[in-house]
Design a protein around this motif. Structure first.
Motif, short mmCIF file in Angstrom:
data_model
loop_
_atom_site.label_atom_id
_atom_site.label_comp_id
_atom_site.label_asym_id
_atom_site.label_seq_id
_atom_site.Cartn_x
_atom_site.Cartn_y
_atom_site.Cartn_z
N SER A 105 -8.84 36.20 28.86
CA SER A 105 -8.75 35.97 27.41
C SER A 105 -7.30 35.71 27.01
N THR A 106 -6.40 36.43 27.65
CA THR A 106 -4.99 36.24 27.34
C THR A 106 -4.57 34.80 27.60
N THR A 114 -4.91 37.50 17.88
CA THR A 114 -5.64 37.91 19.08
C THR A 114 -6.21 39.31 18.94
N GLU A 115 -5.43 40.19 18.27
CA GLU A 115 -5.95 41.54 18.08
C GLU A 115 -7.09 41.55 17.08
N PHE A 133 -16.52 31.77 20.46
CA PHE A 133 -16.32 33.19 20.76
C PHE A 133 -17.58 33.83 21.31
N ARG A 180 -11.82 40.76 11.55
CA ARG A 180 -12.26 39.72 12.48
C ARG A 180 -12.46 38.39 11.76
N THR A 224 -14.03 44.97 15.84
CA THR A 224 -15.49 44.92 15.71
C THR A 224 -15.88 44.96 14.24
N ASN A 237 -6.07 32.49 25.00
CA ASN A 237 -5.39 32.61 23.72
C ASN A 237 -4.05 31.88 23.73
N SER A 257 -12.73 42.05 34.85
CA SER A 257 -12.33 42.47 33.51
C SER A 257 -10.88 42.93 33.52
N ASP A 313 -14.65 31.62 25.12
CA ASP A 313 -14.45 32.92 25.77
C ASP A 313 -15.79 33.62 25.92
N ARG A 349 -10.47 40.73 18.41
CA ARG A 349 -11.14 41.76 19.21
C ARG A 349 -11.78 42.84 18.36
N ASN A 359 -18.52 35.02 15.84
CA ASN A 359 -17.54 35.08 14.74
C ASN A 359 -17.87 34.12 13.59
#
Ligand SMILES: Nc1ncnc2c1ncn2[C@@H]1O[C@H](COP(=O)(O)OP(=O)(O)OP(=O)(O)O)[C@@H](O)[C@H]1O
Ligand SMILES: [Mg+2]
Lengths: 400, 227
Positions: free
Chosen positions: B48-49, A394-395, B92, A297, A400, B52, B43, B169, A398, B96
């Motif tokens: 989010s797509t 993008t992955e 985020f 991340r 954790t 992004n 959801s 987001d 997400r 993050n």
């Protein structure tokens, strides 16, 4: 632009290194793996270094060994009586009262059990050398340390210090049986750690008689007037049609002798290090994959902010290199602590006889070990680094 | 005047083996400079797509997408990363932040991609932290901050390089009501006082009400646009 890249690399790498303490366990696995490989590599190579050092380090430039042309070693050489005459008459040799300081020598093998195995142990080869009267003066630092010198014409031997330590029954006052004769041990000699110390010496004429060698010898060991007269000696002998011989300085000769074993040990060392290295690389790859996974991340965040893939790749490589460096230093230090100076003996493949020497962990070897460790780290970091740099942002975000 | 963001027939599909999943199904949309847009929807609807794609983190399957007149889908990866550094600030849901760095160093990160000297970078990082009300937390690390404070640091990091566009987001998704409201106050202030264009994904109608415009995304299609 380039400035950016460098700054990015520094920033991401610094971040990465600061993260290491959080993943100490898996980092240690890689470090220990690499340390093990480097330790073994350095230890193995220290054998060849020690051997090389013992055999050639102190080789002199003003002493020569003369053997038949193309022989390469004493064992396969032969020089007839008149050839020996031509050699001892040649210019450039040191002389005393007009007589050349030269020792025609011949050479055979004794079978003796080692001291460790005891009287009934299996026999090892010990060089048994017949020497001329000047042999002692020609050697580097010949000294009788126990008993006395040989007297010409008798069934007597003197024993080199290392041979006396290594083999069973080589004590002053005892006898050995060889060439169907009984030889009295009359003295023990030292020679500043040279190969001679691993030998047993007898008078050349007595040895020639016992082994039916006639007047042929295998080599002439001689002292030069000075280093500078080597050329003169070589030219004179090379221009003489009666002899076909090679003249080697002691240094050249000893280096030549150690080549085979050194090559064998180095090949062995690198082969083992390569095999073990493959294992260590797996450990490193694993460590780095988990390092990258733990930072997924964080890396994705940096990429989202605009950091490039290259700094990410470089940061992983730097971490892997750091682990490699640590492993290399630890492995080298361990090998140094455990093996430097470790005394042993081995078969000299040129003469098929025992030579005593100590392992030597040289600075050069430590550098070799660390370089190898860095290489292992680098290889271990490549795939994980590549993955980190190419992971979809993008992955990663997400994760954790 | 040309809108800041222009979308036409935007399609985004994810491929999973041979199976193709169409997440965004022909969106068309224009967002002007200075707008504060809330993006709502269930959801998995593709919020989010979309965010992004607008932020240059992902590539669309087909359609037109220009931001500030630039077709960002055509930029190669390295140029796209540079473009992000210059034009986009991300906020985020989980903040993050980098845990080993202080608040100040976290905020300074995007400036490492600029040519600014170190002193100026630090000055700007502090200014951004002051703007979000954390001038007294410069040397705190993320785990020494509350969630609301962490998100403020996240916002400071997003605005420090003065981007064209702020993409958030679910910025309040992990916060309690009070902290969430404070974050929304802050975003509103950034929009009103500083003219920032903001696109915010949220599940919370109260949060969406702070925006100047609301969009609803459902099953990959934009619905009832509430003004
Ligand atoms: N990398 C991916 N590969 C395959 N499918 C994906 C990928 N990313 C998202 N999806 C799918 O696309 C759809 C939309 O995902 P997205 O994250 O945009 O939804 P969302 O509206 O943000 O949902 P939420 O409100 O839960 O965050 C989901 O069905 C998701 O499973
Ligand atoms: Mg989402």
């Amino acid at each position: 632009m380039a400035n950016h890249t460098v700054r990015q690399i520094l920033a991401v790498t610094a971040l990465n290194l600061r993260n290491i303490p959080a993943r100490l366990d898996s980092s240690l696995v890689a470090v220990v793996g690499i340390a093990g490989v480097v330790g073994v590599l350095v230890a193995l190579l220290s054998i060849s270094e020690g051997f090389k050092a013992t055999v050639s380090q102190k080789g002199r430039d003003d002493a020569v060994i003369i053997i038949r042309g193309g022989s390469g070693n004493e064992l396969s050489s032969a020089l007839a009586k008149d050839q020996v005459q031509v050699i001892t008459d040649a210019p450039g040799l040191a002389r005393i009262d007009g007589e050349a300081l030269a020792s025609p020598e011949l050479f055979t093998i004794l079978d003796l059990p080692t001291r460790r195995e005891g009287a009934s142990g299996p026999a090892s080869n010990v060089p048994f050398r017949g020497v001329g009267p000047h042999a002692a003066q020609i050697r580097r630092a010949f000294r009788i340390i126990d008993g006395r010198m040989l007297s010409a014409g008798h069934d007597e031997v003197i024993v080199g210090k290392a041979a006396a330590t290594q083999f069973y029954g080589l004590e002053v006052g005892r006898q050995i049986i060889a060439g169907s004769r009984r030889w009295s041990i009359v003295g023990i000699f030292s020679d500043d750690g040279s190969v001679s110390e691993s030998e047993v010496w007898a008078d050349r004429w007595v040895l020639a008689g016992a082994y039916r060698r006639g007047t042929t010898v295998q080599s002439v060991h001689a002292k030069l007037e000075s280093k500078a007269t080597l050329g003169q000696l070589k030219r004179s002998l090379a221009g003489d049609p009666r002899v076909d011989i090679s003249v080697l300085t002691e240094r050249e000769f000893l280096a030549e002798q150690s080549k085979i074993l050194v090559t064998i040990i180095r090949t062995l060392g690198f082969t083992i290090a390569l095999l073990m290295g493959a294992g260590a690389v797996f450990a490193a790859v694993n460590t780095m994959y988990s390092a990258v996974a733990a930072r997924t991340r964080e890396i994705a965040t940096l990429r989202a902010i605009g950091f490039g893939g290259t700094p990410v790749l470089v940061s992983v490589l730097v971490e892997a290199l750091a682990l490699g460096l640590l492993g290399g230093v630890l492995g080298g230090a361990a090998a140094y602590a455990a093996f430097n100076g470790y005394q042993t003996s081995t078969l000299n493949f040129a003469t098929f006889s025992q030579v005593s020497f100590a392992f030597r962990v040289t600075p050069g070897l430590l550098v070799t070990g660390v370089v190898y460790a860095l290489l292992l780290g680098l290889v271990g970091g490549l795939l994980p680094g590549w993955r980190a740099a190419h992971m979809p942002v993008t992955e990663g975000l997400r994760a954790t | 005047m040309q809108p800041l963001i222009h979308l036409r027939d935007l399609v985004k599909e994810y491929r999973r083996g041979t199976e193709r999943l169409r997440v965004l199904d022909g969106l068309s949309l224009e967002i002007g400079e200075g707008e504060f847009v809330a993006l709502m929807g269930p959801s998995g609807s593709g919020k989010s797509t979309l965010l992004n794609l607008l932020g240059g983190l992902d590539r669309m399957t087909s359609g037109e997408l220009t931001i500030g007149g630039l077709a960002i889908g055509e930029l190669p990866d390295a140029a796209l990363a540079r473009w992000r550094a210059d034009h986009v600030g991300f906020v985020f849901q989980m903040y993050n932040l980098l845990p080993v760095l202080t608040a100040e160093a976290n905020v300074e990160l995007p400036l490492l991609l600029s040519d600014l000297p170190a002193a100026e970078r630090r000055r700007r990082a502090r200014a951004a932290l002051t703007l979000v009300g954390l001038e007294d937390r410069l040397s705190h690390r993320p785990r020494e901050l509350s969630g609301g404070q962490e998100q403020r640091v996240g916002i400071a990091r997003a605005i420090v390089s003065d981007p064209t566009l702020l993409l958030c987001d679910e910025p309040t998704g992990d916060l309690d009501r009070k902290s969430g409201d404070e974050i929304l106050d802050l975003l509103q202030e950034l929009n009103r006082q500083h003219g920032k264009t903001i696109l915010m994904v949220t599940h919370d109608p109260r949060a969406a009400a702070r925006a100047t415009r609301q969009l609803h995304l459902d099953k990959g299609v934009l619905h009832a646009e509430v003004r």
